[in-house]
Enzyme design. Structure first.
Site, PDB file in Angstrom:
ATOM      1  N   ASN A 134     -30.956   9.932  -1.439  1.00 36.35           N
ATOM      2  CA  ASN A 134     -31.322  11.051  -2.309  1.00 36.35           C
ATOM      3  C   ASN A 134     -30.219  12.078  -2.510  1.00 36.35           C
ATOM      4  O   ASN A 134     -30.161  12.744  -3.546  1.00 36.35           O
ATOM      5  CB  ASN A 134     -32.543  11.785  -1.736  1.00 36.35           C
ATOM      6  CG  ASN A 134     -33.766  10.895  -1.626  1.00 36.35           C
ATOM      7  OD1 ASN A 134     -33.903   9.914  -2.349  1.00 36.35           O
ATOM      8  ND2 ASN A 134     -34.662  11.235  -0.712  1.00 36.35           N
TER       9      ASN A 134
ATOM     10  N   HIS B  39     -35.443  -0.170 -13.771  1.00 36.41           N
ATOM     11  CA  HIS B  39     -33.992  -0.091 -13.945  1.00 36.41           C
ATOM     12  C   HIS B  39     -33.553  -0.425 -15.364  1.00 36.41           C
ATOM     13  O   HIS B  39     -32.364  -0.513 -15.637  1.00 36.41           O
ATOM     14  CB  HIS B  39     -33.283  -0.993 -12.939  1.00 36.41           C
ATOM     15  CG  HIS B  39     -33.252  -0.442 -11.557  1.00 36.41           C
ATOM     16  ND1 HIS B  39     -32.636  -1.076 -10.500  1.00 36.41           N
ATOM     17  CD2 HIS B  39     -33.773   0.701 -11.037  1.00 36.41           C
ATOM     18  CE1 HIS B  39     -32.780  -0.353  -9.405  1.00 36.41           C
ATOM     19  NE2 HIS B  39     -33.465   0.727  -9.708  1.00 36.41           N
TER      20      HIS B  39
ATOM     21  N   ARG C 213     -37.711   8.113 -11.158  1.00 36.14           N
ATOM     22  CA  ARG C 213     -37.119   7.827  -9.850  1.00 36.14           C
ATOM     23  C   ARG C 213     -37.582   8.835  -8.806  1.00 36.14           C
ATOM     24  O   ARG C 213     -37.817   8.491  -7.641  1.00 36.14           O
ATOM     25  CB  ARG C 213     -35.590   7.852  -9.971  1.00 36.14           C
ATOM     26  CG  ARG C 213     -34.846   7.471  -8.696  1.00 36.14           C
ATOM     27  CD  ARG C 213     -33.383   7.193  -8.992  1.00 36.14           C
ATOM     28  NE  ARG C 213     -32.644   6.811  -7.805  1.00 36.14           N
ATOM     29  CZ  ARG C 213     -31.815   7.606  -7.150  1.00 36.14           C
ATOM     30  NH1 ARG C 213     -31.593   8.837  -7.593  1.00 36.14           N
ATOM     31  NH2 ARG C 213     -31.181   7.181  -6.074  1.00 36.14           N
TER      32      ARG C 213
ATOM     33  N   HIS D  71     -39.258   7.801  -5.284  1.00 35.93           N
ATOM     34  CA  HIS D  71     -38.695   8.213  -3.998  1.00 35.93           C
ATOM     35  C   HIS D  71     -39.657   9.098  -3.223  1.00 35.93           C
ATOM     36  O   HIS D  71     -39.559   9.184  -1.993  1.00 35.93           O
ATOM     37  CB  HIS D  71     -37.358   8.927  -4.208  1.00 35.93           C
ATOM     38  CG  HIS D  71     -36.222   7.990  -4.449  1.00 35.93           C
ATOM     39  ND1 HIS D  71     -35.024   8.069  -3.774  1.00 35.93           N
ATOM     40  CD2 HIS D  71     -36.097   6.926  -5.287  1.00 35.93           C
ATOM     41  CE1 HIS D  71     -34.208   7.100  -4.183  1.00 35.93           C
ATOM     42  NE2 HIS D  71     -34.841   6.401  -5.111  1.00 35.93           N
TER      43      HIS D  71
END
Length: 325
Positions: free
Chosen positions: A99, A198, A67, A71
């Protein structure tokens, strides 16, 4: 006819220049998998060993590192801007809404960087570490392996506003998701494949509360089980596995898609992929063929890891991933 002495001299200079650039890693070349072969040959084994150690200590860390890379790349490209700490005169991306108190793995990045700096000072960029660590995390949890091309440089700036604007939100519908990914150059098919990330990791109550209390396209027993974890009021930081079929969320497989078919997507944006729309067929394909999902995911990850990277002479190789040199 023999070449002139002047021509031979220029040829020698050109060859020497190319060799020097290859050795120093400062060529204007595209990313390449052998980038550190001469300058830091143990870079990839060290990253792999540290990731494996972190994942064995806490399996959830694999999803966190994946992740973190995502990001980073969706904001300014893959330049490690997400790792920069705020200062009195600088506002980074860590405190942006998607975040803040959510991203993890910074300490693991620090550990990897420290070891590489001791071995090869000023050589391996934080952006490259992120890209390799994401790949090694997926593989450590049973997912596919792919070649990571290297040679990224680190940014000296970050964008709090872009982090708030560009990262796909958990409440998006299918049209919003397609648009968010298209803005970064991804096809609808690549978006569905990347969403399969996910299948590992956890989500906080605040990201799925609205779905479990207000959505109608949700299986009733699944709704009830999640409401037990996430009350209507309070408990914002309570965690639930993104992949509902695994209580710990630490197995990289295709069960994420199997859950969507059963209306057990945790996030509103998850279930949007299987809700009577144009992505239903691809979800079903991944349900029936996990190897297809693995192949598509690996290809999409390679593309994501190469979103507008900084390369020499732009940017820098930070000696501390949390601050500019």
């Amino acid at each position: 006819m023999a070449a002139s002495p002047v021509l031979i001299h220029h040829l020698k200079l050109s060859i020497c220049t190319v060799l020097l650039l290859c050795l120093t890693g400062t060529a204007f070349a595209q990313l390449r998998s052998t980038y550190y072969l001469l300058s830091c040959p143990l870079a990839l084994p060290i990253i792999r060993a540290e990731v494996l150690k972190a994942v064995l200590l806490e399996p959830r860390m694999g999803a966190s590192l994946l992740r973190l890379h995502f990001h980073d790349c969706f904001v300014q490209g893959c330049d490690a801007s997400v790792l920069l700490d705020d200062t009195e005169n600088f506002r980074g991306e860590k405190t942006a809404f998607p975040n803040n108190n959510s991203l993890r793995g910074f300490d693991v990045m620090d550990d990897i960087k420290h070891k590489l700096e001791n071995l090869c000072p000023g050589v391996v960029s934080c952006a490259d570490i992120l890209a390799v660590a994401a790949r090694d995390s997926v593989y450590a949890l049973g997912g596919p392996f792919w070649e990571v091309r290297l040679g990224r440089r680190d940014s000296t700036k970050a964008s709090w506003s872009d982090a708030n604007k560009d990262l796909p939100a958990p409440f998006l519908n299918l049209t919003g998701l397609i648009t968010a990914f298209a803005n970064k150059g991804f096809t609808r098919q690549e978006m569905v494949a990347l969403s399969g990330s996910h299948t590992i990791g956890m989500a906080r109550c605040r990201t799925f509360r609205n779905r479990i209390y207000n959505d109608t396209n949700i299986e009733s027993s699944f709704r009830e089980s999640k409401q037990a974890v996430c009350p209507a009021v309070g408990g914002d930081d309570n965690l639930s596995a993104l992949d509902g079929s695994h209580s710990d969320g630490n197995c990289f497989d295709n069960s994420y898609y199997k859950n969507l078919v059963k209306k057990k997507g945790l996030l509103h944006s998850d279930q949007a992929l299987f809700n009577g729309g144009p992505t239903d067929a691809q979800v079903r394909a991944y349900v029936h063929d996990s190897s297809l999902f693995f192949r598509d995911f690996a290809k999409a990850m390679i593309k994501m890891s190469e979103l507008t990277p900084l390369t020499a002479p732009h940017g820098q190789v930070r000696t501390n991933c949390r601050k500019v040199n």
